[in-house]
Design an enzyme around this catalytic site. Structure first.
Site, short mmCIF file in Angstrom:
data_model
loop_
_atom_site.label_atom_id
_atom_site.label_comp_id
_atom_site.label_asym_id
_atom_site.label_seq_id
_atom_site.Cartn_x
_atom_site.Cartn_y
_atom_site.Cartn_z
CD GLU A 37 31.44 2.91 2.48
OE1 GLU A 37 32.28 3.43 3.24
OE2 GLU A 37 31.25 3.28 1.31
CD GLU A 76 32.47 2.28 -3.52
OE1 GLU A 76 32.75 1.83 -4.65
OE2 GLU A 76 32.30 3.48 -3.29
CG ASN A 101 33.82 9.85 -6.91
OD1 ASN A 101 34.27 9.81 -5.77
ND2 ASN A 101 33.25 8.80 -7.49
CB CYS A 105 32.86 3.13 -8.48
SG CYS A 105 31.88 3.49 -7.01
#
Length: 476
Positions: free
Chosen positions: A457, A249, A150, A283
């Site tokens: 992150e 993640e 994505n 997400c």
């Protein structure tokens, strides 16, 4: 040169098997490239190269690593249009979205160029013994990076930049749907001064076996993954065998809460960004929209008008707002979510019909009166569909917002800052957007709780994911 082969030790390779796979343009369903598919032997070659390169790179001064990363930012910033075009071709997202991703991706190089010189340690006295406590951060070791389709540029740079800043070497396994952007980044990193072997890219149609093999190699010390929670669980099982340092993640099921005192124009703008950034294939996308009953009608009308005004088409057309979904399976899953919600009582306010013709398109869709039993309330939609529910009680909506195994991001809209901050603190999420629909920033620690992952992150924390803390007890 055609950058469609494996990138190992600073050179392009056809791969041990010679096999290749096609990359499809989701807007046209046409093949845009044939890419080499890595096998176990290729992974071993990349591991050898990375291990050899890391020793010298880790010994470089933080300032040297910083300057290389800074140069990478400069070079990528000068080529944003090229990267955006490539992102659109292989991912499908609209040009504006692709430019936003390319800019965001480049910024990780600049941020971690600045962080590279800030791996601060500590020197203090042990209270009881009087010994000196010396604490320093050291490169954790070779890192395997697994990135999703994505964000084919940003999810790579968000991992590469902190790893290099920390002194680590990396092997990247990009998603097979979108490997081209990461491969195209490699000549840029060479030009920036990244040594041969320090960064390796292994596209492959056999992701599971390839990654599992690398995670069981004793030279690997870190695994960083962005993707679904289901795949993340499997990688954590593999990582446990070598006790690797994991950064995960994973999935999300983001609630967006609009209280009765919210500025509705701000809320609609924020909801559009939270829902439609990257076509909802994120997400962080708002998955469940809870609107106070007193303003639900007005919010729904404004939001529906904004969604219905978006132009759908090939993302290479600069006038297009919404491109195709990444593949047929994703489009069909989105359509199934809508059909299920309608069968359970939802009302379609706009969209809701799969168009005919080529391309994996689905229109921006708004559904009101969505049942709590609808599948889209419990699973990630990952597409341009907004599911609206109403509430009247603050305690009830907090409970509903937290009623999920996920905990990545939530959004709150209210003009009462005292109430808004109290609600934010009670939401079980790693990140909260307050009166804004965007939380991602290279300077901030991105990550979730519960089944949405481990680690962070971005921010200072992002570099520490690739470092180990060493403590020396000293007397003199």
């Amino acid at each position: 040169m055609d950058f469609t082969d494996l990138y190992i030790d600073g050179a392009w390779h056809k791969g041990a098997s010679g096999e290749r796979f096609d990359v499809i343009n989701p807007a046209t369903e046409q093949v845009i490239a044939s890419v080499a598919s890595a096998e176990i032997a290729d992974a071993d070659a990349a591991l050898d190269a990375a291990q050899a390169a890391m020793k010298e790179w880790a010994a470089k001064t933080p300032r040297h690593r910083s300057e290389v990363l800074r140069k990478a930012w400069e070079l990528m910033t000068a080529r944003l249009e090229d990267f955006a075009h490539l992102i659109t071709l292989e991912n499908g997202k609209a040009r504006t979205d692709a430019m936003g991703e390319a800019t965001y991706a480049a910024e990780f190089f600049r941020w971690f160029a600045e962080e590279a010189v800030r791996a601060d340690g500590m020197l203090t006295h042990a209270p009881a013994s009087g010994a000196r406590i010396m604490v320093q951060h050291k490169p954790a070791g070779l890192a395997v990076l697994v990135t999703p389709w994505n964000y084919p540029a940003a999810m790579g740079t968000r991992k590469i930049a902190p790893a290099l800043a920390a002194g680590c070497a990396v092997i990247i396994k990009p998603a097979s749907e979108t490997p081209l952007t990461m491969l195209a980044l490699m000549p840029l990193l060479e030009e920036a001064g990244v040594p041969k072997g320090l960064v390796n890219v292994l596209p492959s149609k056999r992701t599971g076996a390839l990654v599992d093999h690398m995670l069981h190699d004793p030279r690997v010390r870190v695994v960083s993954f962005t993707g679904s929670t289901g795949v993340g669980r499997k990688l954590l099982h593999s990582a446990a065998d070598q006790v690797l340092k994991p950064a995960m993640e994973l999935g999300g099921n983001a609630p967006l809460l609009v209280f009765e005192d919210a500025d509705l124009d701000v809320a609609v703008e924020g909801a559009m960004l939270a829902k439609m950034r990257n076509l909802g294939e994120a997400c962080t996308a708002a998955n469940r929209i809870y609107v106070h009953a007193d303003v639900a009608e007005a919010f729904t009308a404004k939001f529906t008008a904004a969604m219905a005004a978006l132009k759908v088409g090939d993302g290479t057309d600069p006038s297009v707002d919404v491109g195709p979904l990444v593949n047929a399976d994703t489009r069909d899953k989105v359509a199934a979510f809508v059909a299920d919600a309608v069968a359970k009582g939802a009302k379609i306010e706009c969209g809701g019909t799969t168009p005919n013709g080529k391309g994996f398109f689905y229109p921006p869709t708004v559904m009101s009166n969505v049942s709590q039993d609808a599948d889209c309330v419990h699973d990630e939609i990952f597409g341009p569909v907004a599911a609206i529910q109403t509430f009247t009680d603050q305690e009830d909506v907090i409970r509903r917002a937290n009623d999920t195994e996920y905990g990545l991001v939530a959004y709150v809209f209210s003009e009462d800052m005292k109430r808004a901050l109290q609600v934010c603190e009670r939401l079980e999420y790693g990140m909260v957007g307050l009166n804004r629909g965007l939380v991602s920033d290279p300077a901030a620690p991105f990550g979730g709780v519960k089944q949405s992952g481990l680690g962070r992150e971005g921010g200072h924390e992002g570099m520490l994911e690739f470092m180990e803390t060493q403590y020396i007890s000293a007397s003199w």
